[in-house]
Design an enzyme around this catalytic site. Sequence first.
Site, PDB file in Angstrom:
ATOM      1  N   LYS A 154       0.962  -1.389   0.498  1.00  0.00           N
ATOM      2  CA  LYS A 154      -0.119  -0.092   0.077  1.00  0.00           C
ATOM      3  C   LYS A 154       0.629   1.404  -0.214  1.00  0.00           C
ATOM      4  O   LYS A 154       2.175   1.138   0.594  1.00  0.00           O
ATOM      5  CB  LYS A 154      -0.903  -0.212   1.201  1.00  0.00           C
ATOM      6  CG  LYS A 154      -1.663  -1.666   1.392  1.00  0.00           C
ATOM      7  CD  LYS A 154      -2.758  -1.104   2.531  1.00  0.00           C
ATOM      8  CE  LYS A 154      -4.349  -2.365   2.075  1.00  0.00           C
ATOM      9  NZ  LYS A 154      -5.128  -1.745   3.626  1.00  0.00           N
TER      10      LYS A 154
ATOM     11  N   TYR B 216     -12.495  -2.180  -3.291  1.00  0.00           N
ATOM     12  CA  TYR B 216     -12.625  -2.183  -1.618  1.00  0.00           C
ATOM     13  C   TYR B 216     -14.657  -2.253  -1.691  1.00  0.00           C
ATOM     14  O   TYR B 216     -14.642  -1.555  -1.097  1.00  0.00           O
ATOM     15  CB  TYR B 216     -12.521  -1.006  -1.258  1.00  0.00           C
ATOM     16  CG  TYR B 216     -10.156  -1.446  -0.732  1.00  0.00           C
ATOM     17  CD1 TYR B 216     -10.757  -2.794  -0.338  1.00  0.00           C
ATOM     18  CD2 TYR B 216      -9.883  -1.486  -1.028  1.00  0.00           C
ATOM     19  CE1 TYR B 216      -9.427  -3.213   0.357  1.00  0.00           C
ATOM     20  CE2 TYR B 216      -8.235  -1.098  -0.470  1.00  0.00           C
ATOM     21  CZ  TYR B 216      -7.894  -2.917   0.260  1.00  0.00           C
ATOM     22  OH  TYR B 216      -6.590  -2.952   0.883  1.00  0.00           O
TER      23      TYR B 216
ATOM     24  N   PHE C 261     -15.058   3.999   6.807  1.00  0.00           N
ATOM     25  CA  PHE C 261     -13.425   4.508   6.569  1.00  0.00           C
ATOM     26  C   PHE C 261     -13.599   4.193   5.367  1.00  0.00           C
ATOM     27  O   PHE C 261     -12.197   4.533   4.159  1.00  0.00           O
ATOM     28  CB  PHE C 261     -12.351   3.121   6.965  1.00  0.00           C
ATOM     29  CG  PHE C 261     -12.535   2.172   7.233  1.00  0.00           C
ATOM     30  CD1 PHE C 261     -12.472   1.746   6.156  1.00  0.00           C
ATOM     31  CD2 PHE C 261     -13.744   1.165   8.229  1.00  0.00           C
ATOM     32  CE1 PHE C 261     -12.857   0.446   6.215  1.00  0.00           C
ATOM     33  CE2 PHE C 261     -14.017  -0.074   8.625  1.00  0.00           C
ATOM     34  CZ  PHE C 261     -13.085  -1.322   6.422  1.00  0.00           C
TER      35      PHE C 261
ATOM     36  N   ARG D 158      -1.542 -13.890   5.022  1.00  0.00           N
ATOM     37  CA  ARG D 158      -2.272 -13.001   5.801  1.00  0.00           C
ATOM     38  C   ARG D 158      -1.874 -13.425   7.425  1.00  0.00           C
ATOM     39  O   ARG D 158      -1.804 -12.539   8.107  1.00  0.00           O
ATOM     40  CB  ARG D 158      -4.083 -13.400   5.973  1.00  0.00           C
ATOM     41  CG  ARG D 158      -4.681 -13.117   4.875  1.00  0.00           C
ATOM     42  CD  ARG D 158      -6.113 -13.607   4.496  1.00  0.00           C
ATOM     43  NE  ARG D 158      -6.666 -12.928   5.734  1.00  0.00           N
ATOM     44  CZ  ARG D 158      -6.751 -11.949   5.597  1.00  0.00           C
ATOM     45  NH1 ARG D 158      -6.959 -10.592   4.746  1.00  0.00           N
ATOM     46  NH2 ARG D 158      -7.692 -10.324   6.445  1.00  0.00           N
TER      47      ARG D 158
ATOM     48  N   THR E 298      -4.929  -6.947  10.747  1.00  0.00           N
ATOM     49  CA  THR E 298      -5.678  -5.499  10.168  1.00  0.00           C
ATOM     50  C   THR E 298      -5.197  -4.496  10.704  1.00  0.00           C
ATOM     51  O   THR E 298      -4.076  -3.451  10.578  1.00  0.00           O
ATOM     52  CB  THR E 298      -6.975  -5.641  10.628  1.00  0.00           C
ATOM     53  OG1 THR E 298      -7.251  -6.493   9.531  1.00  0.00           O
ATOM     54  CG2 THR E 298      -7.144  -4.076   9.179  1.00  0.00           C
TER      55      THR E 298
ATOM     56  N   ARG F 263       2.401  -6.106   9.404  1.00  0.00           N
ATOM     57  CA  ARG F 263       1.828  -4.737   9.429  1.00  0.00           C
ATOM     58  C   ARG F 263       2.669  -4.265  11.406  1.00  0.00           C
ATOM     59  O   ARG F 263       2.257  -3.315  11.240  1.00  0.00           O
ATOM     60  CB  ARG F 263       0.922  -4.996   9.724  1.00  0.00           C
ATOM     61  CG  ARG F 263      -0.440  -5.179   8.929  1.00  0.00           C
ATOM     62  CD  ARG F 263      -1.512  -5.636   8.361  1.00  0.00           C
ATOM     63  NE  ARG F 263      -2.711  -5.513   7.151  1.00  0.00           N
ATOM     64  CZ  ARG F 263      -3.544  -5.885   6.691  1.00  0.00           C
ATOM     65  NH1 ARG F 263      -3.846  -6.840   8.218  1.00  0.00           N
ATOM     66  NH2 ARG F 263      -3.716  -5.475   5.345  1.00  0.00           N
TER      67      ARG F 263
ATOM     68  N   ASN G 125      -1.951   0.257   6.550  1.00  0.00           N
ATOM     69  CA  ASN G 125      -1.702  -0.953   7.493  1.00  0.00           C
ATOM     70  C   ASN G 125      -0.507  -1.722   6.482  1.00  0.00           C
ATOM     71  O   ASN G 125      -0.566  -2.873   6.323  1.00  0.00           O
ATOM     72  CB  ASN G 125      -2.605  -1.604   8.662  1.00  0.00           C
ATOM     73  CG  ASN G 125      -3.709  -1.847   7.050  1.00  0.00           C
ATOM     74  OD1 ASN G 125      -3.673  -2.005   5.568  1.00  0.00           O
ATOM     75  ND2 ASN G 125      -4.549  -2.173   7.276  1.00  0.00           N
TER      76      ASN G 125
ATOM     77  N   HIS H  98      -1.993  -5.817   1.576  1.00  0.00           N
ATOM     78  CA  HIS H  98      -3.739  -5.833   0.980  1.00  0.00           C
ATOM     79  C   HIS H  98      -3.068  -7.151   1.449  1.00  0.00           C
ATOM     80  O   HIS H  98      -2.352  -7.650   0.205  1.00  0.00           O
ATOM     81  CB  HIS H  98      -4.316  -5.641   0.118  1.00  0.00           C
ATOM     82  CG  HIS H  98      -5.511  -6.303  -0.117  1.00  0.00           C
ATOM     83  ND1 HIS H  98      -6.772  -6.249   0.498  1.00  0.00           N
ATOM     84  CD2 HIS H  98      -5.134  -7.284  -1.454  1.00  0.00           C
ATOM     85  CE1 HIS H  98      -6.830  -7.560  -0.263  1.00  0.00           C
ATOM     86  NE2 HIS H  98      -6.425  -7.979  -1.297  1.00  0.00           N
TER      87      HIS H  98
ATOM     88  N   GLU I  18      -9.412 -10.698  -7.588  1.00  0.00           N
ATOM     89  CA  GLU I  18      -8.305  -9.938  -7.734  1.00  0.00           C
ATOM     90  C   GLU I  18      -7.318 -10.582  -8.191  1.00  0.00           C
ATOM     91  O   GLU I  18      -6.771  -8.566  -9.034  1.00  0.00           O
ATOM     92  CB  GLU I  18      -8.202  -9.421  -6.079  1.00  0.00           C
ATOM     93  CG  GLU I  18      -9.322  -9.151  -5.181  1.00  0.00           C
ATOM     94  CD  GLU I  18      -8.978  -9.284  -3.482  1.00  0.00           C
ATOM     95  OE1 GLU I  18      -9.860  -8.739  -2.905  1.00  0.00           O
ATOM     96  OE2 GLU I  18      -8.021  -9.492  -3.451  1.00  0.00           O
TER      97      GLU I  18
HETATM   98  P1  ATP Z   1      -6.679  -6.397   3.096  1.00  0.00           P
HETATM   99  O1  ATP Z   1      -8.898  -6.167   2.985  1.00  0.00           O
HETATM  100  O2  ATP Z   1      -7.073  -4.827   2.430  1.00  0.00           O
HETATM  101  O3  ATP Z   1      -6.400  -7.152   3.103  1.00  0.00           O
HETATM  102  P2  ATP Z   1      -8.252  -6.650   5.806  1.00  0.00           P
HETATM  103  O4  ATP Z   1      -8.168  -7.984   5.254  1.00  0.00           O
HETATM  104  O5  ATP Z   1      -6.617  -7.083   6.820  1.00  0.00           O
HETATM  105  O6  ATP Z   1      -6.770  -5.991   5.313  1.00  0.00           O
HETATM  106  P3  ATP Z   1     -10.194  -5.787   6.395  1.00  0.00           P
HETATM  107  O7  ATP Z   1     -11.042  -5.657   7.237  1.00  0.00           O
HETATM  108  O8  ATP Z   1     -11.313  -6.500   4.449  1.00  0.00           O
HETATM  109  O9  ATP Z   1      -8.846  -5.988   6.660  1.00  0.00           O
HETATM  110  O10 ATP Z   1     -10.351  -3.794   5.527  1.00  0.00           O
HETATM  111  C1  ATP Z   1     -10.030  -3.877   4.286  1.00  0.00           C
HETATM  112  C2  ATP Z   1      -9.357  -2.384   4.752  1.00  0.00           C
HETATM  113  O11 ATP Z   1      -9.639  -1.446   5.359  1.00  0.00           O
HETATM  114  C3  ATP Z   1      -7.845  -2.776   5.835  1.00  0.00           C
HETATM  115  O12 ATP Z   1      -6.885  -3.448   5.588  1.00  0.00           O
HETATM  116  C4  ATP Z   1      -7.249  -0.803   6.041  1.00  0.00           C
HETATM  117  O13 ATP Z   1      -6.289  -0.424   5.213  1.00  0.00           O
HETATM  118  C5  ATP Z   1      -8.951  -0.490   6.059  1.00  0.00           C
HETATM  119  N1  ATP Z   1      -9.655  -0.368   7.234  1.00  0.00           N
HETATM  120  C6  ATP Z   1     -10.384  -1.900   8.218  1.00  0.00           C
HETATM  121  N2  ATP Z   1     -10.886  -0.938   9.040  1.00  0.00           N
HETATM  122  C7  ATP Z   1     -10.848   0.465   9.396  1.00  0.00           C
HETATM  123  C8  ATP Z   1     -10.843   0.917  10.542  1.00  0.00           C
HETATM  124  N3  ATP Z   1     -11.473   0.733  11.278  1.00  0.00           N
HETATM  125  N4  ATP Z   1     -10.713   2.262  10.325  1.00  0.00           N
HETATM  126  C9  ATP Z   1      -9.703   2.604   8.947  1.00  0.00           C
HETATM  127  N5  ATP Z   1      -9.580   2.000   8.134  1.00  0.00           N
HETATM  128  C10 ATP Z   1     -10.098   0.678   7.725  1.00  0.00           C
HETATM  129 MG    MG Z   2      -9.499  -7.988   3.391  1.00  0.00          MG
END
Ligand code: ATP
Ligand code: MG
Length: 137
Positions: free
Chosen positions: A9, A49, A57, A85, A91, A102, A112, A115, A126
């Site tokens: 990212k 997304y 968010f 993962r 996350t 992370r 973070n 992805h 994807e």
């Molecule tokens: P990713 O999909 O990016 O691999 P993830 O699967 O760990 O991450 P998701 O729940 O899918 O987490 O959320 C997607 C992305 O949205 C997170 O990686 C983060 O960048 C953002 N995000 C998630 N929760 C929050 C939050 N509470 N506040 C701000 N940004 C958030």
């Molecule tokens: Mg995710």
Amino acid sequence: VERTLSIIKPDATKRNLTGKINAKFEDAGLRIVAQKRIQLTMAQAGQFYIVHKDRPFYGELCEFMASKPVVVQVLEGEGAILKNREVMGATNPADAAPGTIRAEFAESVGENSVHGSDAPETAAEEIAYFFSGLELV
Ligand code: ATP
Ligand code: MG
């Protein structure tokens, strides 16, 4: 052998962390079989997304993902989706296990660093979103 879609990212590309993050993938036995640096438009980030479109968010997340170049990549290995993962960590970096990407590099729950796809169906979708068949060998 399984494949998964990974994105380094903007917070991480900005801090020149691509090599350090790639070393974590390779050390875990994941092979980088495709990789390119691109800058997403807001529309492309929004589509990527889209499952999060009703989360508070979402706007901030799309703006962040489109703010600077990202590195999109395909990782391959036994159980690549889960393994990736694990290497990424939780996350929220505050909850991420020591040694994970992370835990070491992420700046916040939003910014973070990486992805990773979360299931075989999303991995296939994807990967196809960013790479053509000709780019995958
Ligand atoms: P990713 O999909 O990016 O691999 P993830 O699967 O760990 O991450 P998701 O729940 O899918 O987490 O959320 C997607 C992305 O949205 C997170 O990686 C983060 O960048 C953002 N995000 C998630 N929760 C929050 C939050 N509470 N506040 C701000 N940004 C958030
Ligand atoms: Mg995710």
